[in-house]
Design an enzyme around this catalytic site. Structure first.
Site, mmCIF file in Angstrom:
data_model
loop_
_atom_site.group_PDB
_atom_site.id
_atom_site.type_symbol
_atom_site.label_atom_id
_atom_site.label_comp_id
_atom_site.label_asym_id
_atom_site.label_seq_id
_atom_site.Cartn_x
_atom_site.Cartn_y
_atom_site.Cartn_z
ATOM 1 N N GLY A 95 0.805 -1.218 0.000
ATOM 2 C CA GLY A 95 0.000 0.000 0.000
ATOM 3 C C GLY A 95 0.834 1.262 0.000
ATOM 4 N N GLY A 97 2.545 3.687 1.546
ATOM 5 C CA GLY A 97 3.100 3.966 2.861
ATOM 6 C C GLY A 97 3.598 5.378 3.027
ATOM 7 C CE LYS A 118 7.868 7.788 -4.483
ATOM 8 N NZ LYS A 118 8.460 7.278 -5.746
ATOM 9 C CG ASP A 130 10.203 8.829 7.795
ATOM 10 O OD1 ASP A 130 9.883 8.423 6.652
ATOM 11 O OD2 ASP A 130 11.286 9.405 8.018
ATOM 12 N N GLY A 131 7.102 7.686 6.381
ATOM 13 C CA GLY A 131 6.259 8.211 5.316
ATOM 14 C C GLY A 131 6.798 9.444 4.630
ATOM 15 N NE ARG A 182 3.936 8.543 -8.497
ATOM 16 C CZ ARG A 182 4.479 7.508 -7.855
ATOM 17 N NH1 ARG A 182 5.738 7.190 -8.087
ATOM 18 N NH2 ARG A 182 3.778 6.811 -6.992
ATOM 19 N NE ARG A 189 1.210 1.483 -6.826
ATOM 20 C CZ ARG A 189 2.351 2.174 -6.818
ATOM 21 N NH1 ARG A 189 3.467 1.579 -7.146
ATOM 22 N NH2 ARG A 189 2.359 3.444 -6.482
ATOM 23 C CG ASP A 258 5.438 -3.100 -4.956
ATOM 24 O OD1 ASP A 258 6.092 -4.137 -5.114
ATOM 25 O OD2 ASP A 258 5.898 -2.076 -4.419
#
Length: 507
Positions: A95, A97, A118, A130-131, A182, A189, A258
């Site tokens: 997923g 993240g 992103k 931490d993303g 993006r 995917r 993915d």
């Protein structure tokens, strides 16, 4: 398309079909707030193509929106769910993240496009991360996407890069943080299908397939077996895409399932790089220790990934297992021939071959074979060859031969190539001049050479100097137009610059 207003000064006109039609396929979420957003790069041309007000976004408003601090009107931020095979090992839940889909726009060409952040912070799929994103990987993806677009290769593109005003922790370092915006035809995917197939959720799998068909292949809705036709369409797009990668020496670096978009776009520029010296075993990714995703393996991995998609689609292909497997196998087994078809079309363009002859594949293969072990720069070799297209005497061969440690392999090959050029020129309408023009349009002068990319990123990250990045970006947006002022951008790395070069995933 709505126009900008005081309530929506940037002109966002979202139509968020994924959020509307696929509830349960995502987690609604909000981006993390950042302390000091600063707009570093803004793609005005792409913004205009999306129907946005570039002037309104090229400043503080853009910094606020593209950092995640302010959601544009109509956005429905969400983290998409998907699974995937990573280096051959299956992960049942990956997923988004560190990404958020803000929503979908219909661009000026009538095409539906995703707008996603992103590096915008943790989500329910972060798995302890931490993303966040560091500045260098964000700038790398911006640069690579624009370069691939200019090369004519389907790709996601960057709309903006924003510094967050904070640092992120990476392997004992604390580089500056950033967020990338993006744009993609979609972010669906192979791993999205795997997520639901592995759970045996046939109804959701069908919903997803129907959504993808409606979005990417609406003509298939009336097909006798639309899900089989979808598998064929995705396979065809991937065959064409990977053939284009191979034609310019691009190495994705992390072809996990993915990271394969069903739209046929290049997605997720992590440890990617372009090959200098031709070698099918070339690997730059620091995490690809066994060469699974080496340059020469990319067509095979694409087929392997498609087989995983086919496995997921089996319940939709036929009500009985054995016929479903037979249908899927036929598509996967046909992939190598479809890839070779697209690759040969690329090679004919690169070699200036007009028309089709039975031994064209052997001619192309033998030219590539001549480079193996000879330290030949892949990009320069094809460009130099193009300069010989109007030289039947061989008087200009020195430039090409100088690229080889031992050019004796060319002694037999060049006469074969010239004879084939003459055959095409005699039967074609454009003659030798047409071959030269075609080769100049197929063989770039400039690619994102690794040492130039690293130098540009280092200047931006370490000195806050974006001049090298912006100059390189300007060059890469015109890859086929030779300019004497840009001669240094066409040169390969020195032995010192190339020694031990590695790329990293950026997470």
């Amino acid at each position: 398309m709505t126009s900008a207003s005081t309530d929506n000064p940037a002109g966002f006109a979202f139509d968020n079909r994924y959020a509307r039609d696929l509830e349960g396929f995502y987690a609604p979420w909000q981006a993390a707030q950042v302390p000091a957003p600063r707009l570093l790069q803004f793609n005005r041309e792409l913004a205009t193509e999306l129907g946005l007000d570039a002037d309104a976004l090229d400043g503080p408003l853009g910094a606020a929106i593209f950092s995640g601090n302010q959601a544009p009107p109509g956005a429905t931020p969400l983290a998409q769910a998907y699974a995937g095979h990573q280096f051959g090992g299956y992960s049942p839940q990956l997923g988004d993240g560190r990404a958020l889909l803000l929503g979908e726009l219909i661009d000026r060409h009538g095409q539906r496009r995703d707008i996603a952040l992103k590096g915008s912070g943790r989500t329910p799929f972060s798995r302890g991360g931490d993303g966040k994103a560091a500045l260098a990987p964000v700038l790398r993806e911006y640069l690579m996407g624009e370069a691939m677009h200019a090369l004519g290769i389907p790709t996601t593109r960057a709309l903006a890069a924003v510094a967050t005003g904070e640092v992120v922790q990476r392997d004992g370092r604390a580089p500056p943080g950033a967020v990338l915006t993006r744009v993609a035809a979609s972010h669906i995917r192979v791993g999205t299908f795997q997520f639901f197939a592995a759970r045996g959720e046939a109804a959701d799998l069908r919903r997803l397939a129907d959504h993808v068909i409606a979005r990417h292949d609406p003509a298939l809705q009336d097909h006798a077996n639309p899900y089989l036709a979808l598998l064929q369409a995705v396979a065809e797009r991937q065959a064409a895409l990977v053939a284009r990668w191979m034609a310019v020496g691009f190495i994705h670096g992390v072809m996990n399932t993915d990271n394969m978009a069903v739209s046929g776009e290049t997605i997720d520029y992590g440890p990617c790089a372009f090959m200098d010296h031709y070698d099918p075993a070339t690997v730059f990714s620091s995490i690809d220790r066994d060469g699974r995703y080496a340059y020469g393996n990319q067509p095979h991995i694409a087929r392997w990934n498609l087989a995983r998609l086919a496995e997921g689609l089996l319940p939709l292909l036929h009500s009985e297992a054995e016929p479903a497997v037979a249908l899927a196998t036929e598509v996967i087994d046909a992939f190598p021939a479809r890839y070779q078809h697209h690759h040969l079309a690329q090679m004919r363009r690169k070699l200036g071959l007009q028309g089709e002859q039975a031994d064209d594949a052997a001619l192309a293969s033998d030219f590539l074979a001549s480079m193996v072990g000879q330290a030949v720069d892949f990009t320069q070799a094809f460009r130099q060859l193009g300069e010989l297209a109007q030289d039947p005497s061989g008087g200009r061969d020195a430039g090409l031969r100088a690229l080889y440690l031992d050019a004796s392999a060319l002694d037999a090959w060049l006469p074969r190539w010239r004879a084939r050029l003459a055959l095409g020129a005699n039967s074609g309408v454009d003659g030798a001049a047409g071959s030269l023009v075609a080769m100049r349009q197929a063989n770039p002068v400039y690619i994102p050479r690794n040492h130039l990319v690293e130098a540009a990123l280092s200047a931006a990250v370490e000195r806050d100097d974006f001049a090298p990045f912006e100059t390189l970006l300007r060059v890469l947006r015109q890859p086929f137009q030779a300019d004497p002022a840009w001669a240094a951008f066409a040169e390969p790395a020195t032995a010192e610059q190339a020694a031990g070069y590695r790329t990293f995933c950026g997470t």
